[in-house]
Design an enzyme around this catalytic site. Structure first.
Site, PDB file in Angstrom:
ATOM      1  N   ASN A  96     -10.643   5.168  -6.121  1.00  0.00           N
ATOM      2  CA  ASN A  96     -10.404   4.301  -4.966  1.00  0.00           C
ATOM      3  C   ASN A  96      -9.831   5.186  -3.872  1.00  0.00           C
ATOM      4  O   ASN A  96      -8.682   5.612  -3.952  1.00  0.00           O
ATOM      5  CB  ASN A  96      -9.410   3.201  -5.375  1.00  0.00           C
ATOM      6  CG  ASN A  96      -8.928   2.378  -4.199  1.00  0.00           C
ATOM      7  OD1 ASN A  96      -9.493   2.447  -3.105  1.00  0.00           O
ATOM      8  ND2 ASN A  96      -7.886   1.591  -4.427  1.00  0.00           N
ATOM      9  N   GLU A 124      -2.892  -3.862  -2.986  1.00  0.00           N
ATOM     10  CA  GLU A 124      -2.655  -3.625  -1.562  1.00  0.00           C
ATOM     11  C   GLU A 124      -3.316  -4.712  -0.721  1.00  0.00           C
ATOM     12  O   GLU A 124      -2.823  -5.072   0.349  1.00  0.00           O
ATOM     13  CB  GLU A 124      -3.136  -2.214  -1.189  1.00  0.00           C
ATOM     14  CG  GLU A 124      -2.180  -1.169  -1.756  1.00  0.00           C
ATOM     15  CD  GLU A 124      -2.791   0.189  -2.041  1.00  0.00           C
ATOM     16  OE1 GLU A 124      -3.879   0.491  -1.530  1.00  0.00           O
ATOM     17  OE2 GLU A 124      -2.163   0.951  -2.815  1.00  0.00           O
ATOM     18  N   GLU A 142      -3.274  -2.634 -12.947  1.00  0.00           N
ATOM     19  CA  GLU A 142      -2.553  -1.652 -12.149  1.00  0.00           C
ATOM     20  C   GLU A 142      -1.156  -2.175 -11.842  1.00  0.00           C
ATOM     21  O   GLU A 142      -0.986  -2.970 -10.914  1.00  0.00           O
ATOM     22  CB  GLU A 142      -3.281  -1.400 -10.823  1.00  0.00           C
ATOM     23  CG  GLU A 142      -4.673  -0.846 -10.987  1.00  0.00           C
ATOM     24  CD  GLU A 142      -5.142  -0.171  -9.721  1.00  0.00           C
ATOM     25  OE1 GLU A 142      -5.416   1.031  -9.771  1.00  0.00           O
ATOM     26  OE2 GLU A 142      -5.197  -0.837  -8.670  1.00  0.00           O
ATOM     27  N   GLY A 183       0.681   5.158  -6.759  1.00  0.00           N
ATOM     28  CA  GLY A 183       1.081   6.132  -5.754  1.00  0.00           C
ATOM     29  C   GLY A 183       2.512   6.632  -5.902  1.00  0.00           C
ATOM     30  O   GLY A 183       3.040   7.300  -5.012  1.00  0.00           O
TER      31      GLY A 183
HETATM   32  P1  PGA Z   1      -2.912   5.948  -7.540  1.00  0.00           P
HETATM   33  O1  PGA Z   1      -3.589   4.581  -7.032  1.00  0.00           O
HETATM   34  O2  PGA Z   1      -3.815   6.544  -8.581  1.00  0.00           O
HETATM   35  O3  PGA Z   1      -2.794   6.784  -6.298  1.00  0.00           O
HETATM   36  O4  PGA Z   1      -1.568   5.580  -8.120  1.00  0.00           O
HETATM   37  C1  PGA Z   1      -4.249   3.741  -7.928  1.00  0.00           C
HETATM   38  C2  PGA Z   1      -4.863   2.553  -7.201  1.00  0.00           C
HETATM   39  O5  PGA Z   1      -4.202   1.977  -6.323  1.00  0.00           O
HETATM   40  O6  PGA Z   1      -6.006   2.162  -7.484  1.00  0.00           O
END
Ligand code: PGA
Length: 247
Positions: free
Chosen positions: A10, A94, A162, A168
């Site tokens: 992503n 998000e 997730e 992140g």
């Molecule tokens: P990340 O994001 O691997 O940067 O933690 C995962 C996501 O939001 O799909």
């Protein structure tokens, strides 16, 4: 079981035309991995990425529930499919947080994805406060019940767990906590989708990196990963494809 692993990236709001070189590098390094590979770039790159990608399939990051109409700035599943997408993320945390998307909205978007012939990658996950309060399973169970439409099958739907606090941040749940959640999700889907539950691929997402991918992909009921930051560079995502191929 026979569920083929999926390494999904992503890119979020990152990536201009020069980033297509990363896809070319992945294609060169992993011409025939023993897993499926999907990258969800900004919508502006879908059509060019679909032209470059062969092993790498391309997806959208969101879609509107309607096929067309007066919805400035939105994009429909049909438009994504026309650009070359074969999948779309729906209900990423998000989107749920920044755009107030409800389970009902996500449910409608998943059905829109199927209407256009796309795989819906339905995202769920608890916040840090919810986990600390001991409510992680309840929250994810509720999101599954509300977000996964009755018509979901292993062919048209992937579910991504997730935890919001792991996205992140570099924080990752313990392997025991990942196993508990993925086993729970499989059991919940067995109740809601008794014919299809064993076919759904359940991805883990949140700070997946080349260094932790193999151990996470070996966890019970983890059928691959949804990867943000570590999907932007071929050198990193290649390690994740390798882990998914071997897992
Ligand atoms: P990340 O994001 O691997 O940067 O933690 C995962 C996501 O939001 O799909």
């Amino acid at each position: 079981m026979g569920r083929r692993k999926l390494a999904a990236g992503n890119w979020k709001m990152n990536g201009v035309k020069a980033a297509l070189a990363e896809i070319e590098a992945l294609e060169a390094a992993y011409p025939a991995p023993d897993c499926d590979v999907l990258i969800c770039p900004p919508a502006t790159l879908i059509s060019a990425m679909a032209a470059v990608g062969n092993t790498v399939k391309v997806g959208g990051q969101d879609c509107h529930a309607n096929a067309s109409g007066a919805h400035t700035g939105d994009i429909s599943a049909e438009i994504l499919a026309d650009a070359g997408a074969s999948a779309v993320l729906v209900g990423h945390s998000e989107r749920r947080a920044d755009h107030g998307e409800s389970d009902a909205d996500v449910n409608a978007k998943a059905e829109a994805a199927w209407r256009a012939g796309l795989i819906a990658v339905i995202c769920v996950g608890e916040t840090e406060a919810e986990r600390t309060a001991g409510k992680a399973l309840d929250i994810v169970g509720g999101q599954l019940a509300g977000s996964v439409p009755a018509g979901a099958t292993g062919e048209n739907t992937v579910v991504a767990y997730e935890p919001v606090w792991a996205i992140g941040t570099g924080l990752v749940p313990t392997l025991e906590d990942i196993a508990e959640m993925h086993d729970f999700m499989r059991a919940e889907l067995a109740k809601s989708h008794p014919a299809a539950f064993d076919d759904f691929r359940l991805l883990y997402g949140g700070s997946v990196k080349p260094s932790n991918a193999a151990e996470i992909f070996a966890v019970s009921n983890v059928d691959g990963g949804l990867v943000g930051g570590a999907s932007l560079k071929a050198a990193d995502f290649g390690g994740i494809i390798k882990a998914a191929s071997e897992g």
